[in-house]
Structure formats: C-alpha cells, structure tokens
Design an enzyme around this catalytic site. Structure first.
Site, PDB file in Angstrom:
ATOM      1  N   GLU A   1      -0.692  14.246  14.828  1.00  0.00           N
ATOM      2  CA  GLU A   1       0.118  13.482  15.345  1.00  0.00           C
ATOM      3  C   GLU A   1       0.339  11.863  14.824  1.00  0.00           C
ATOM      4  OE1 GLU A   1      -3.039  14.878  16.266  1.00  0.00           O
ATOM      5  OE2 GLU A   1      -3.966  12.158  16.449  1.00  0.00           O
TER       6      GLU A   1
ATOM      7  N   ASP B   1      25.493  -1.052 -14.498  1.00  0.00           N
ATOM      8  CA  ASP B   1      26.448  -1.651 -15.289  1.00  0.00           C
ATOM      9  C   ASP B   1      26.183  -2.320 -16.353  1.00  0.00           C
ATOM     10  OD1 ASP B   1      25.794  -3.470 -14.228  1.00  0.00           O
ATOM     11  OD2 ASP B   1      26.951  -4.502 -12.873  1.00  0.00           O
TER      12      ASP B   1
ATOM     13  N   ASP C   1      32.447  -1.683  -7.338  1.00  0.00           N
ATOM     14  CA  ASP C   1      31.083  -0.297  -7.261  1.00  0.00           C
ATOM     15  C   ASP C   1      30.934   0.273  -6.245  1.00  0.00           C
ATOM     16  OD1 ASP C   1      30.357  -0.874 -10.393  1.00  0.00           O
ATOM     17  OD2 ASP C   1      30.023  -3.009  -9.765  1.00  0.00           O
TER      18      ASP C   1
ATOM     19  N   ASN D   1     -11.129  14.156  14.742  1.00  0.00           N
ATOM     20  CA  ASN D   1      -9.659  13.699  14.985  1.00  0.00           C
ATOM     21  C   ASN D   1      -9.671  12.603  14.461  1.00  0.00           C
ATOM     22  OD1 ASN D   1      -7.239  14.710  15.047  1.00  0.00           O
ATOM     23  ND2 ASN D   1      -7.487  13.551  16.989  1.00  0.00           N
TER      24      ASN D   1
ATOM     25  N   THR E   1     -11.183  11.065  11.303  1.00  0.00           N
ATOM     26  CA  THR E   1     -10.804  11.848   9.956  1.00  0.00           C
ATOM     27  C   THR E   1      -8.751  11.254   9.967  1.00  0.00           C
ATOM     28  OG1 THR E   1     -10.581  13.516  10.143  1.00  0.00           O
ATOM     29  CG2 THR E   1     -12.778  12.717   9.095  1.00  0.00           C
ATOM     30  N   ASP E   2      -8.468  10.973  10.819  1.00  0.00           N
ATOM     31  CA  ASP E   2      -7.183  11.461  10.622  1.00  0.00           C
ATOM     32  C   ASP E   2      -6.894  10.221  10.292  1.00  0.00           C
ATOM     33  OD1 ASP E   2      -6.236  13.844  11.031  1.00  0.00           O
ATOM     34  OD2 ASP E   2      -5.108  13.810  13.017  1.00  0.00           O
TER      35      ASP E   2
END
Ligand code: ATP
Length: 917
Positions: free
Chosen positions: A286, A328, A649, A744, A747-748
């Site tokens: 998430e 250009d 342009d 979670n 380490t997330d």
C-alpha cells in the site's frame, strides 16, 4: 469590489482615471505605492493540502479497516496485548504514510509555485522586465506573440493581435482584438478591446494599460474554479495501484482456502482469521504509490538543481525511455548571443566587429560588386575602410539597411528577440539611435514577425506627412520574392534573374559559415499604397545581414553522450539549410542527410516515416512540418522529446511524448510543455535524461525488494498449512500476525525510501533507452519469484531445525524459540536483500557502501528488531523469546547466506543468458 467597465470608457478617460501616462507609464515610486495598496498581482492560493484529510485517508483502506476491526474483536476475546500492538502498528504505519504523502504533496505544491512569469512594462518612460507579480493598475504593458497576459488590461495599441481566451470563455479559436470603445454590459467574450489575465497572445503585438490585478481580475473571480486542479496520478502509480489490487486479490484468494484448510486442521479460528487478514495487509504494497511520488518529487528537486523545471510529474517516468530528441537550434544548441558580422549591399561588403549585445565595435567596409561576382575578400581593417556614421550616411544602400533593421524591429539593446536585439546593436555601432529614428519615422502600421511567415513588415510616416516608407525584413528567399528592384549606389535598378542568383549565392556563402541571414527591402509610397491585406510586393532590395550565433561549448559532448546512450538527436529549425548544416557539424550531428521544408512538403506520410530514420537535420520547416516529423517518429515507435521555444513550436510540444520549452521561450511554449530547461541549454536535457533513468531504476529497485519480500511472507505462511495437509502433521504457523505487521512496517517504507534516493549505477548512460514494451517488472520478475521462494525455503528450513515438527512431544517454548528465530531471520534477510536490488549486476557491482541512506535504514531497522527481542517488555508484546549470541550468529549467517545464494543464482543466470543484466 465590482469590476469597472473599462471596455466601455474612452481611452483618455481610463488614462486619467488610472492616473497614468501611455508613453511614460507609471513612475517606479508610484508603482510601489500602488503595489502596497492593491497587493501582489497573483491569485490567492487555496491550499490544496488538508493534513487531516491525508491522515484519515491512510486508514480508509478496506483491508486496514478489517484489520482494525479484527484486532478490536481480539481485544475483547482475550488477546489484549496482541491486539493493542496490532493497533499500534497500524497507527504507526498510517502515520508514516501520512508523513510521506504530506511531504510529497508539499514538494509538488512548492514546485508548482516555482514558475514565476515576467512582464515587459513601461515605467519611468523606459521599457523594463519585471516579475508579473509586481504589476499594478495603471501600468503600461507590452504584449507579444506567445506571451501569457499578466493582468486584465485595456488595449491601447495592437497589430494583428489575437488572443486565445479559452480559459475564460471556453472558445478555443483565437479572438481578434481591436481598440474601439464598446457598449456597457458587453459580454466577456465580446470585450474585444480588453485582454484578460492568464489568457495567451496567439499572434501579433499589443500594448495595454492594466486595469485590474490579482484577485480583482476576471480570472481572479473564478479563481476557485481554476485552482481546483485534479490531482494527477502518474502512469506508473496507476500500474502499481493496479498491481496492489491484484496482489490483494491473489492474497485473498490464497487466504480464504488457507483459512478453510487451517480451520479443518483444528486451528483456532479467530487467530487464524487475524493471521490471514494480517497476511493480506502485508502482501499489499500500500505504501508503494506514495513512495513513487516521493521518489519522483525528490528526483524533480534534483532536476531543478540541474536547471530543469518539471511541470508535470508523470513525465519523469517517460524521460528514461526517450530515444529521440528533436531540438530547435537557436538558443538551445547555440548561445542565442546573436551578433551581426556582415552586412552586404549590392556595392559594399561590411565587416562588423564586437561580440554579443554590447554596442561596441568598429565597422569596416570595402567596395565590391555583388552582381559582378567579385570574390569576397577579407575586408582589410584599415583606417580608410573604417565606416563612420558620416560615411554610412553617404552610402545610400547601407543607410537603408540600417534604417530598416532599426525601424522594422521591436527590440531594444537589452530586451526582446535576440535576432532583433543583434540588429539594434549593429546599427548602434554606427551611432543610430532607435528612439530618435522612431520619432522621425513613426510607425503607422505593421505585420509582425511570425516563424511561419518568416518576415516582418512595418510602415512609417516620412517627414512629409503624405509620404510613407515601408520596411520588409525576413528570410532571404521570402524577401526576394517580394522585391522587384535593387538599390545599387544611389540608383534603383530592376532586380533581374542574375541579380537574384547572386544574392542567393551570397546568402549561401554566409549561411555555410553558420550565419543566420536576413534580407532587407524597402518601399516608398503614400499611406494608401500599403494595403495590409494584400501580399507585399514591389519592394526594393537593400541588402543582406549575416549574424553568427556560436554553438554552446557543452552541446557537443552532450550530443556525444546521448549517442552513446542510444538516443538520437535531431535538429529541427526554421533557419536556412546551410546555416543548420554548419551549426550541426560544429555540435557533432550527422550533417550528411538534411531535409528541408520544401522536400518534406512533397513527401507522403509513409515516405516521411522512412526519411526521419536517417535524417538528423530538418531545415526551413514550418510548425505543421514539425508536427508531421513528430508523428512520423512516433509512428516508428520512438519515444520523442521535443525542445522548442516559439509559438510555432506549441503544437509539436503538445504532441511529443515529452514537450520541453526553454526558460527564455514564450509563455505559450512553457504552458504547453512538460518541462522547462531554465538555462535554455541542450546539455541540461541530457542530464535530465540521466536523472530520469536513475529515477526509473530506483523505483524498480524498491518494487523489486518489496514484492520479493511480500511473496516470501505469503509462501512462508502458506507452507506450514500446506505441509500440514501433505505430511498429516500439525505444523504451527511460523509467523504470527503481529510479526507480519511488524515486518511490513519495518521493510515497506524506510529501506524503500532509501532505495528511492539511490544514485546512478555505473554505465547508466551507456545502455540503450528502455524500449516501449519495457515495464517496471522487466528484468526483475524472475528475481522476485526466485527470491520469494528462497526467502520462504530458507526460513522454513531454519524454523524446522529449531522446531522439528515431525517429532512428537514438542514444547510451546520450543515453538516460541523457533518462531522468534524465523521472525528475525526474515527481517534481516529482507534488509540484506535490498543491496542486491541496487544493480542488475548484483550488490557488489553497486558497491556495498555507496548508499548511505540505505546503510542508515538497514542499521535503524536492524536495531529496532534487536530492541524488540532484547527488551523484556517488548518481548511480551511481540510474543518472542530472548536470543543469545549464537542465535544471532545463526540468524545473520543464514540471512547473509541466503542473499549470497541468490546472488550466485542470478550470476549464473546472467552467464548462461550471456547478458550483463
Ligand atoms: P531555431 O530552430 O533556430 O530556433 P526557428 O525555427 O525558431 O529557428 P525562426 O526564428 O522562426 O526560426 O526564424 C526563421 C527565419 O525567419 C530565420 O531564418 C530568419 O531568416 C527569419 N527571421 C527570424 N527572426 C526574424 C525577425 N525577427 N524578423 C524577420 N525575420 C526573422
């Protein structure tokens, strides 16, 4: 405050009401007083960030709500401690998400504020450039093609003036403006003598007196509407969110049968339920979309330091895949420091000394004959050849050229289009004062310059009120078409075919030295003889003006780097073929294959698609041609970046995969572009591409790390249930809900953010651009799967060694011990694995100590894990037991061993496949 109906008042009344002066404008002092009174000329920002909204959004996810619900129930059922810790982890996770998202929003908003436009205003009788924020009612502003109108104002002068007011009226066609006073209560869309803030000049030139600024303008009145921009999600985020949903579904798909199986194995249903909800929550990355936003936003800040302003975030993702750059010439490849070097008339060749826009330098001239094909020789810079203002007056053709380039010109020495500034500088070197000349020959009509027309025409009154003189200045072939005679000495003679050829040859000679060449024609007559509607004709050719604009020193190496990185650089210019070729050669473009607008015009789309593959320079092209060139590249499946500055342009900038304007470009080009090169420099874009590649790589790194970890967790939880079925032995779950959520949390986010800040891997600009088929998973999917399985396998084996489930009479203590080991092992395994994701060639290739953020993140998360195990109070909460040094040795050794094993597997796969990556 009700808006005054300035469109219905006669101009003099407005001038006296606003207490200003059309010629001199306000005094600086008065402007300052008014600024204090009216406030800054800007729309009040309604903050789009509501911290509360962002905070609650963190908990609105269905799965998170389910988890909160489950832990509340578990609190009442009995697992009080565990449910409190779960709630705590959910809140900490939400808080981290909140800070990340808040920070991302803040940096995006800060970037939006960076674009601060400037306006040309007349104050104290002088033209000057000021930040548009400082404009006040009564200011006199100058408006030119492509500029964004900075305030509401009543027009006082206009030439071929058209404005795109779609922002206010929804009408996409440009509105032609005029000066006539209108009736009261005229609708906004019909107020043709007014210009409105935030609309854009689509053609022509105008002057206007500011009537309202800031929130008092029409756009201020609808500011809320204009400001409520919807928040854009980048394609990558979209894909990741989609992936998150799929992973969620897969996890649910696994969890439900897992739960049923577990239930029939006689496991406690509620803790099983909590376990699977935690598993699903952990499996869904998430945090990923927001980490991507942060990575992009930080990348954008780095780009800003390298002088590139990113206007649209998603574009950063495209940068790394760019394989063709259309650019250009003037200003981007060259310095935009135009300097007139030569003026050539039928009877004289002039050499002008000096550099850039400083009006100092001697002019030398020598007699020669353009039409008798006398070879041009170096003009000898001796005293007798020096041209003084007095001598210039005696040379009729030179005098005509000087008058023409000064009068048919909207610039001053310091302000305006560099081509025109260079012309003013050249005439100033012969003491021609534009202000004085303008007084003598007031301009009464004009056709402004446009890149597609390639000429500019002005009509002036002579001293004798009945007489007029018109000047025509523009591209040589265009001016020549409109000339029928030529001034030689004091006489005007018919312009023959041979004359035309000689002029063209001289044009080519100058152009082949890299000069931009303009021609000047003039015509005398009466005012009635200047019908603007009809194409100009019968002009008298006066001379050619050649100006140099040296290439930027950094461009050649930048083009070489691009080539090395598999990116083609293509020049698209409105300039002459030979000018383009000469500059192309200097900056290292392959100049052998040049296509001009005429040839391109005759080609079918299919032919053009073949031609673009071998053309590096397109010269004398129009805006329509630019679009066709881009389409052809895109048809051939290229990802094209287009750099441009002019009004012509804008369509191409919009069409390109990445539209890039330059700092000195028109507001219109900036509005339509995705990025702005603040220093106008092509070399800056090369750096931006590198940054784009780094960002894409970094996103890929943390997606790799996170998904591998999540897969490992799912497999591990499932393994105990599935193996129980197969072995008919009761294998307890290896990770508890609390462990999953903690892993979670650890380490997330933190290591992922550190990976987002990673630097470039070696040789990032030596690899080919990503192909269009490449996705974020290309090259990592295999690794994610192998790693997921290895994580699960190694942890399961270690767990089984500590808890030999196939043996009878195992104690709860043993289980707690084995679960603690498995819990720590997976945390360290994951922390170490982050290093492997840093390079497709493995951890050692990227260097173990080169990302201090990652080292810090790993140290922090590792210490938190050690803390959880070592502090007795936490041990109880996290349902773990204490470990000794030998245990830690086993954990760290297995984690490291697992990662080394993976590195070896990937190494062998690279060798077998014969790839470096
Ligand atoms: P580049 O790619 O070099 O930026 P461009 O496509 O913007 O070029 P323009 O500035 O449109 O080119 O110029 C096209 C041609 O028009 C030039 O070659 C020159 O001959 C002529 N030209 C340029 N500026 C003016 C001007 N201010 N007045 C008259 N003619 C001009």
């Amino acid at each position: 405050m009700p808006l005054k109906q300035y469109y219905a008042l006669p101009l003099p009344e407005i001038v006296s009401e606003l207490n200003t002066d059309l010629k001199k404008g306000l005094s600086t002092q008065e402007a300052q007083v008014r600024l204090l009174h009216y406030g800054k000329n800007k729309l009040e920002q309604l903050s789009s960030i509501s911290p509360l909204r962002i905070f609650f959004a963190q908990f609105s996810d269905f799965l998170v709500l389910l988890l909160i619900g489950a832990s509340i129930i578990s609190f009442f059922i009995g697992e009080k401690k565990e449910s409190l810790v779960i709630l705590f982890i959910v809140i900490v996770n939400g808080a981290i998400g909140f800070f990340q998202e808040y920070r991302a929003e803040r940096s995006i908003e800060a970037l939006r504020k960076l674009e601060s436009p400037h306006s040309i205003v007349i104050r104290d009788g002088k033209e000057q450039e000021i930040p548009s924020e400082e404009l006040v009612p009564g200011d006199i502003i100058k408006l030119s093609e492509g500029c964004k109108i900075p305030a509401d104002a009543r027009l006082t002068l206009e030439a071929d003036f058209q404005v795109n007011e779609s922002l206010l009226t929804g009408e996409s066609l440009p509105v032609t403006k005029g000066l006539e006073t209108l009736k009261e209560n005229t609708l906004i869309s019909e107020r043709t003598n007014m210009v409105f803030s935030a609309t854009i000049v689509s053609s022509g030139r105008g002057k206007a007196v500011v009537t309202a600024t800031g929130m008092d303008t029409e756009v201020g009145a609808i500011a809320r509407m204009v400001q409520s921009e919807t928040k854009g999600v980048t394609p990558l985020q979209e894909k990741i969110e989609h992936l998150g949903k799929i992973l969620g579904l897969v996890a649910i798909g696994i969890a439900i049968p897992g739960f049923i199986l577990g239930y029939f194995q006689g496991r406690e249903p509620f803790s099983l339920f909590l376990l699977f909800v935690s598993l699903v929550v952990s499996a869904v990355p998430e945090g990923l979309p927001i980490i991507i936003t942060i990575t992009l936003a930080l990348g954008v800040q780095r780009l800003l330091k390298a002088k590139t302003l990113v206007r649209r975030l998603p574009i950063v993702e495209v940068l790394g895949g760019t394989d063709v750059i259309c650019t250009d010439k003037t200003g981007t490849l060259t310095c935009n420091a135009m300097t007139v070097e030569n003026i050539v008339t039928a009877d004289y060749f002039f050499d002008i000394e000096g550099n850039g826009f400083t009006p100092q330098g001697d002019v030398f001239g020598s007699a020669f004959s353009l039409f008798e094909k006398t070879q041009v020789q170096e003009v000898e810079k001796q005293e007798e050849n020096r041209i003084t203002p007095l001598k210039a007056q005696q040379l009729s053709s030179l005098q005509k050229v000087l008058d023409g380039i000064t009068l048919c010109n909207d610039a001053t020495i310091d302000l305006g289009d560099p081509t025109e500034r260079a012309l003013i500088v050249a005439s100033a070197k012969l003491d021609i004062e534009k202000v004085e000349l303008k007084k003598q020959f007031p301009r009464i009509d004009e056709v402004p310059f446009s890149s597609d027309r390639k000429y500019m025409l002005t009509l002036h009154q002579e001293k004798d009120a009945n007489k007029t003189v018109a000047f025509l200045k523009g591209a040589v072939e265009i001016v020549l078409e409109k000339c029928s005679s030529v001034i030689v000495g004091n006489k005007t003679v018919e312009l023959t075919k041979q004359h035309r050829e000689a002029i063209q040859q001289m044009n080519e000679l100058l152009a082949s030295q890299g000069m931009r060449v303009l021609a000047l024609g003039y015509k005398k007559g009466t005012e009635k003889e200047f019908p603007q509607q009809q194409p100009p004709s019968e002009f008298i050719f006066a001379g050619l003006i050649g100006m140099i604009d040296p290439p930027r020193a950094e461009v050649q190496p930048a083009i070489a780097t691009c080539r090395h990185a598999g990116i083609r650089v293509v020049m698209i210019t409105g300039d002459h073929r030979l000018t383009a070729e000469a500059i192309g050669k200097k900056v290292g473009l392959e100049s052998s294959n040049i296509l001009t607008g005429d040839t391109l015009e005759a080609m079918s789309d299919a032919e053009l698609e073949i031609a673009v593959e071998k053309t590096s320079i397109f010269a004398r092209v129009s805006s329509e041609h630019k679009l066709r060139i881009l389409s052809a590249f895109q048809k051939n499946k290229h990802v094209v970046a287009m750099i441009g500055d002019g009004v012509n342009d804008a369509p191409a900038l919009k069409k390109a995969n990445i539209g890039i304007s330059v700092g000195s470009g028109t507001d219109l080009s900036k509005e339509t572009s995705d990025m702005v090169l603040l220093d106008d420099n092509f070399a800056t874009f090369e750096k931006a591409i590198k940054e784009g590649r780094v960002i894409f790589d970094n996103v890929q790194k943390f997606v790799h790390a996170l998904l591998a970890v999540n897969l490992g967790e799912i497999l591990l939880v499932l393994s105990s249930i599935l193996l129980s079925v197969i072995s008919r032995k009761a294998i307890p779950v290896i990770l508890l809900p609390i462990h999953l959520l903690w892993i979670n949390l650890l380490t997330d986010s933190i290591p992922a953010m550190a990976l987002g800040l990673d630097g470039a891997v070696d040789g990032i600009m030596a690899r080919k651009p990503r192909s269009q088929n490449t996705t974020i998973f290309s090259g990592i999917l295999f690794k994610i799967i192998v790693t997921g399985f290895t994580f699960a396998l190694v942890t399961f084996v270690v767990f089984s060694l500590f808890y030999p489930w196939w043996l009878p009479n195992l104690s709860d203590k043993q289980l707690l011990y084995a679960q603690t080991i498995a819990f720590c092992l997976i945390v360290f395994f994951e922390l170490f694995y982050n290093f492997t994701t840093r390079s497709p060639r493995g951890a050692l290739h990227a260097g173990l100590f080169t990302n201090k953020w990652l080292l810090g993140a790993v140290a922090l998360c590792g210490s938190l894990q050690v803390l959880v195990i070592s502090v007795p109070a936490l041990r109880g909460l996290f349902r773990v037991t204490s470990l000794d040094l030998i245990d830690w040795g086993i954990i760290l050794g297995s984690a490291l061993g697992g990662v080394i094993l993976l590195e070896l597997v990937f190494f062998v796969v690279r060798k077998v496949q014969g790839t470096q990556y």
